[in-house]
Design a protein around this motif. Structure first.
Motif, PDB file in Angstrom:
ATOM      1  N   THR A  66       0.769  -0.986   0.001  1.00 54.83           N
ATOM      2  CA  THR A  66       0.094  -0.037   0.111  1.00 54.83           C
ATOM      3  C   THR A  66       0.955   1.420   0.096  1.00 54.83           C
ATOM      4  OG1 THR A  66      -1.887   1.277   1.377  1.00 54.83           O
ATOM      5  CG2 THR A  66      -0.011  -0.074   2.509  1.00 54.83           C
ATOM      6  N   ASP A  67       0.377   2.382  -0.375  1.00 56.13           N
ATOM      7  CA  ASP A  67       1.017   3.727  -0.221  1.00 56.13           C
ATOM      8  C   ASP A  67       0.378   4.599   0.938  1.00 56.13           C
ATOM      9  OD1 ASP A  67      -1.145   4.452  -1.640  1.00 56.13           O
ATOM     10  OD2 ASP A  67      -0.065   5.139  -3.267  1.00 56.13           O
ATOM     11  N   HIS A  68      -0.466   4.064   1.436  1.00 53.27           N
ATOM     12  CA  HIS A  68      -1.374   4.805   2.364  1.00 53.27           C
ATOM     13  C   HIS A  68      -1.705   6.288   2.108  1.00 53.27           C
ATOM     14  CE1 HIS A  68       1.459   2.121   5.134  1.00 53.27           C
ATOM     15  NE2 HIS A  68       0.259   1.945   5.566  1.00 53.27           N
ATOM     16  N   PRO A  69      -2.618   6.274   1.093  1.00 52.13           N
ATOM     17  CA  PRO A  69      -2.978   7.483   0.353  1.00 52.13           C
ATOM     18  C   PRO A  69      -3.736   8.580   1.411  1.00 52.13           C
ATOM     19  CG  PRO A  69      -4.645   5.797  -0.114  1.00 52.13           C
ATOM     20  CD  PRO A  69      -3.422   5.229   0.499  1.00 52.13           C
ATOM     21  N   VAL A 100       6.008   3.571  11.941  1.00 54.82           N
ATOM     22  CA  VAL A 100       5.340   4.949  11.561  1.00 54.82           C
ATOM     23  C   VAL A 100       5.449   5.010   9.898  1.00 54.82           C
ATOM     24  CG1 VAL A 100       5.056   7.390  11.413  1.00 54.82           C
ATOM     25  CG2 VAL A 100       5.733   6.447  13.648  1.00 54.82           C
ATOM     26  N   CYS A 101       4.391   4.806   9.248  1.00 46.35           N
ATOM     27  CA  CYS A 101       4.231   4.984   7.680  1.00 46.35           C
ATOM     28  C   CYS A 101       3.668   6.236   7.065  1.00 46.35           C
ATOM     29  CB  CYS A 101       3.490   3.860   7.316  1.00 46.35           C
ATOM     30  SG  CYS A 101       3.875   2.090   7.775  1.00 46.35           S
ATOM     31  N   PRO A 102       4.553   7.010   6.445  1.00 46.56           N
ATOM     32  CA  PRO A 102       4.201   8.354   5.955  1.00 46.56           C
ATOM     33  C   PRO A 102       3.282   8.207   4.728  1.00 46.56           C
ATOM     34  CG  PRO A 102       6.279   7.844   5.073  1.00 46.56           C
ATOM     35  CD  PRO A 102       5.925   6.732   5.984  1.00 46.56           C
ATOM     36  N   PRO A 103       2.289   9.150   4.551  1.00 46.64           N
ATOM     37  CA  PRO A 103       1.493   9.081   3.454  1.00 46.64           C
ATOM     38  C   PRO A 103       1.961   9.159   2.258  1.00 46.64           C
ATOM     39  CG  PRO A 103       1.420  11.276   4.501  1.00 46.64           C
ATOM     40  CD  PRO A 103       2.347  10.621   5.266  1.00 46.64           C
ATOM     41  N   ASP A 104       1.298   8.392   1.173  1.00 45.21           N
ATOM     42  CA  ASP A 104       1.656   8.562  -0.154  1.00 45.21           C
ATOM     43  C   ASP A 104       3.019   8.120  -0.309  1.00 45.21           C
ATOM     44  OD1 ASP A 104      -0.957   9.661  -1.026  1.00 45.21           O
ATOM     45  OD2 ASP A 104      -0.119  11.445  -0.059  1.00 45.21           O
ATOM     46  N   THR A 105       3.399   6.917   0.209  1.00 46.81           N
ATOM     47  CA  THR A 105       4.684   6.565   0.435  1.00 46.81           C
ATOM     48  C   THR A 105       4.591   4.769   0.197  1.00 46.81           C
ATOM     49  OG1 THR A 105       5.707   8.293   1.512  1.00 46.81           O
ATOM     50  CG2 THR A 105       7.091   6.431   1.306  1.00 46.81           C
ATOM     51  N   PRO A 106       5.276   4.290  -0.925  1.00 49.17           N
ATOM     52  CA  PRO A 106       5.345   2.959  -1.025  1.00 49.17           C
ATOM     53  C   PRO A 106       5.671   2.017   0.376  1.00 49.17           C
ATOM     54  CG  PRO A 106       6.036   3.773  -3.005  1.00 49.17           C
ATOM     55  CD  PRO A 106       6.215   5.012  -2.012  1.00 49.17           C
ATOM     56  N   MET A 107       4.909   1.006   0.762  1.00 51.51           N
ATOM     57  CA  MET A 107       5.183   0.268   2.034  1.00 51.51           C
ATOM     58  C   MET A 107       4.748  -1.176   1.481  1.00 51.51           C
ATOM     59  SD  MET A 107       3.876  -1.412   4.635  1.00 51.51           S
ATOM     60  CE  MET A 107       2.372  -1.014   4.819  1.00 51.51           C
ATOM     61  N   LYS A 108       5.664  -2.125   2.005  1.00 49.17           N
ATOM     62  CA  LYS A 108       5.146  -3.807   1.785  1.00 49.17           C
ATOM     63  C   LYS A 108       5.394  -4.385   3.191  1.00 49.17           C
ATOM     64  CE  LYS A 108       6.899  -5.531  -1.822  1.00 49.17           C
ATOM     65  NZ  LYS A 108       8.016  -6.439  -2.570  1.00 49.17           N
ATOM     66  N   HIS A 302      19.075  13.372   3.494  1.00 47.88           N
ATOM     67  CA  HIS A 302      19.021  13.548   4.951  1.00 47.88           C
ATOM     68  C   HIS A 302      18.022  13.885   5.710  1.00 47.88           C
ATOM     69  CE1 HIS A 302      21.329  14.269   8.762  1.00 47.88           C
ATOM     70  NE2 HIS A 302      20.484  15.599   8.817  1.00 47.88           N
ATOM     71  N   ARG A 303      16.965  14.359   4.879  1.00 47.28           N
ATOM     72  CA  ARG A 303      15.687  14.855   5.655  1.00 47.28           C
ATOM     73  C   ARG A 303      14.671  13.852   5.606  1.00 47.28           C
ATOM     74  NH1 ARG A 303      13.683  19.032   8.288  1.00 47.28           N
ATOM     75  NH2 ARG A 303      11.512  19.754   7.978  1.00 47.28           N
ATOM     76  N   PHE A 304      14.605  13.160   4.423  1.00 54.57           N
ATOM     77  CA  PHE A 304      13.588  12.531   4.312  1.00 54.57           C
ATOM     78  C   PHE A 304      13.743  10.829   4.049  1.00 54.57           C
ATOM     79  CE2 PHE A 304      12.123  16.592   2.603  1.00 54.57           C
ATOM     80  CZ  PHE A 304      11.004  16.749   3.292  1.00 54.57           C
ATOM     81  N   GLY A 305      15.151  10.561   4.091  1.00 53.03           N
ATOM     82  CA  GLY A 305      15.463   9.290   3.855  1.00 53.03           C
ATOM     83  C   GLY A 305      15.679   8.503   2.764  1.00 53.03           C
ATOM     84  N   GLN A 306      15.245   9.336   1.482  1.00 52.40           N
ATOM     85  CA  GLN A 306      15.379   8.708   0.275  1.00 52.40           C
ATOM     86  C   GLN A 306      15.822   9.734  -0.786  1.00 52.40           C
ATOM     87  OE1 GLN A 306      10.860   9.000  -0.915  1.00 52.40           O
ATOM     88  NE2 GLN A 306      11.703   7.022  -0.411  1.00 52.40           N
ATOM     89  N   SER A 307      16.271   9.393  -1.785  1.00 47.27           N
ATOM     90  CA  SER A 307      16.588  10.548  -2.828  1.00 47.27           C
ATOM     91  C   SER A 307      15.343  11.228  -3.619  1.00 47.27           C
ATOM     92  CB  SER A 307      17.427   9.909  -4.077  1.00 47.27           C
ATOM     93  OG  SER A 307      16.664   8.964  -4.746  1.00 47.27           O
ATOM     94  N   PRO A 308      15.559  12.389  -4.045  1.00 45.94           N
ATOM     95  CA  PRO A 308      14.393  12.992  -4.737  1.00 45.94           C
ATOM     96  C   PRO A 308      13.634  12.198  -5.738  1.00 45.94           C
ATOM     97  CG  PRO A 308      16.104  14.697  -4.258  1.00 45.94           C
ATOM     98  CD  PRO A 308      16.626  13.178  -4.061  1.00 45.94           C
ATOM     99  N   SER A 309      14.599  11.568  -6.701  1.00 48.91           N
ATOM    100  CA  SER A 309      14.110  10.793  -7.702  1.00 48.91           C
ATOM    101  C   SER A 309      13.363   9.469  -7.129  1.00 48.91           C
ATOM    102  CB  SER A 309      15.217  10.343  -8.638  1.00 48.91           C
ATOM    103  OG  SER A 309      16.343   9.582  -7.806  1.00 48.91           O
ATOM    104  N   THR A 310      13.865   8.911  -5.983  1.00 50.58           N
ATOM    105  CA  THR A 310      12.882   7.616  -5.531  1.00 50.58           C
ATOM    106  C   THR A 310      11.765   8.270  -5.284  1.00 50.58           C
ATOM    107  OG1 THR A 310      14.907   6.866  -4.715  1.00 50.58           O
ATOM    108  CG2 THR A 310      12.974   6.015  -3.796  1.00 50.58           C
ATOM    109  N   THR A 311      11.631   9.491  -4.566  1.00 46.96           N
ATOM    110  CA  THR A 311      10.195   9.770  -4.193  1.00 46.96           C
ATOM    111  C   THR A 311       9.179  10.231  -5.646  1.00 46.96           C
ATOM    112  OG1 THR A 311      11.035  11.040  -2.193  1.00 46.96           O
ATOM    113  CG2 THR A 311       9.053  11.885  -3.051  1.00 46.96           C
ATOM    114  N   LEU A 312       9.942  10.795  -6.448  1.00 48.00           N
ATOM    115  CA  LEU A 312       9.294  11.178  -7.795  1.00 48.00           C
ATOM    116  C   LEU A 312       8.781   9.907  -8.504  1.00 48.00           C
ATOM    117  CD1 LEU A 312       8.446  13.284  -9.613  1.00 48.00           C
ATOM    118  CD2 LEU A 312      10.616  12.992 -10.793  1.00 48.00           C
ATOM    119  N   ASN A 313       9.334   8.955  -8.460  1.00 52.42           N
ATOM    120  CA  ASN A 313       9.277   7.707  -9.250  1.00 52.42           C
ATOM    121  C   ASN A 313       8.319   6.545  -8.310  1.00 52.42           C
ATOM    122  OD1 ASN A 313      10.490   8.477 -11.750  1.00 52.42           O
ATOM    123  ND2 ASN A 313      12.455   8.011 -10.763  1.00 52.42           N
ATOM    124  N   SER A 314       8.173   6.873  -7.149  1.00 53.32           N
ATOM    125  CA  SER A 314       7.282   5.964  -6.326  1.00 53.32           C
ATOM    126  C   SER A 314       6.040   5.907  -6.778  1.00 53.32           C
ATOM    127  CB  SER A 314       7.607   6.268  -4.675  1.00 53.32           C
ATOM    128  OG  SER A 314       8.971   6.546  -4.434  1.00 53.32           O
TER     129      SER A 314
END
Length: 314
Positions: A66-69, A100-108, A302-314
């Motif tokens: 899920t990505d917890h929309p 803690v699972c953030p919104p709109d972020t892929p989680m398995k 450093h702030r979000f624990g992933q690269s900007p491109s990873t967030t964009l392509n998730s």
């Protein structure tokens, strides 16, 4: 408030289990990993409007994605152990640690088995943001990926969560049948989550911020992409650059430009999460005044624990 509690719900197929879990918590995809009939051993739900508490256990092992929309999720393994993979990071829940699972972020959940009873707390992203500002009187920061339920605040918060679930889903919910109590309960649980999870501000920042700091904070929040200069911010506050620096250090715990940079990163993160197909990382960075793309990528990770491109392509 709506609630459901059945000791042993049965379904003819996994589609029924999937729909029950989606209704109780979040939309998702589910794949059974073990043989046997579809089963959901327990499901309990307390719907408090912008937040929700649920307890679930399954009759077989499944994989869930899920990505917890639109909402944060806090998952606790009341019994057993539950591994989460969130944007490439592994986090484990058990009776002492919540994930803690953030919104709109892929989680398995690679393997949710019958030994694990999940207690979940869901809160809408926008409601949590407003409560963060109201309760803590400061700009929201991302919540940590894990909560220590052994701490005094963590232990108390978990006790309130489970007590509310047990009471509201009982045959006699009493006062919790009243919508006014439901609203207050929801706010109480979110306040407890924030006091448990949000980092402490520096001691000097806990007092009332002076007018000069409030003015500059408001201006930065209103227009973070503007190419602010130290003299412009100082002029806005009506003090010298040095006095403004001192005020921010004392009441915010960082310099005006460190604060500005954090606001820009947060706005960029929001845009990357909600980006359209044609959007690029560079476009988003420049939009928010983050023209040094190498530094932006490092600070973002450093702030979000992933690269900007990873967030964009998730």
């Amino acid at each position: 408030m709506s609630h459901v509690l059945t000791s042993a719900p049965t379904f003819d197929d996994w589609e029924g289990v999937h729909d029950a879990v989606a209704q109780a918590y979040f939309p998702h995809s589910m794949r059974p990993l073990s043989r046997g009939p579809a089963g959901l051993s327990e499901v309990g739900v307390v719907d408090l409007g912008p937040c929700r508490v649920t307890r679930m256990s399954l009759g077989a092992t499944v994989r869930v994605q899920t990505d917890h929309p639109g909402a944060w999720a806090v998952n606790i393994a009341e019994s057993g152990r539950l591994e989460h993979r969130i944007a490439g990071t592994t986090v484990v829940s058990d009776a002492e640690r919540a994930t803690v699972c953030p919104p709109d972020t892929p989680m398995k959940l690679p393997s949710w088995d019958p030994s694990c009873t999940l207690v979940g707390f869901r809160v809408d992203e926008e409601f949590l943001r407003r409560e963060y500002e109201r309760v803590l009187a400061r700009r929201p920061h991302p919540l940590p990926r894990q909560l220590d339920l052994r701490s005094d605040t963590g232990h108390d918060w978990l006790a309130w969560i489970t007590s509310a679930l047990d009471r509201a889903t009982s045959d006699s919910p009493g006062l919790l049948a009243d919508p006014r109590m439901q609203r207050q309960l929801g706010e109480l649980l979110v306040t407890g989550l924030l006091l448990t999870s949000a980092p402490e501000e520096p001691a000097g920042a806990r007092g009332t911020r002076p007018r000069i700091v409030r003015r500059v904070v408001a201006a930065i929040e209103d227009d973070p992409a503007r190419p602010w200069t130290p003299s412009e911010l100082a002029e806005l506050a009506g003090v010298s650059v040095r006095r403004l620096q001192q005020g921010f250090r004392e009441y915010v715990g960082r310099s005006p430009f460190q604060y500005l940079h954090e606001v820009r990163l947060d706005r960029a993160h929001h845009d990357l999460v909600h980006a359209q197909d044609a959007t690029t990382v560079t476009e988003v960075a420049i939009r928010w005044g983050l023209s040094h793309t190498g530094r932006f990528a490092a600070d973002y990770r450093h702030r979000f624990g992933q690269s900007p491109s990873t967030t964009l392509n998730s």
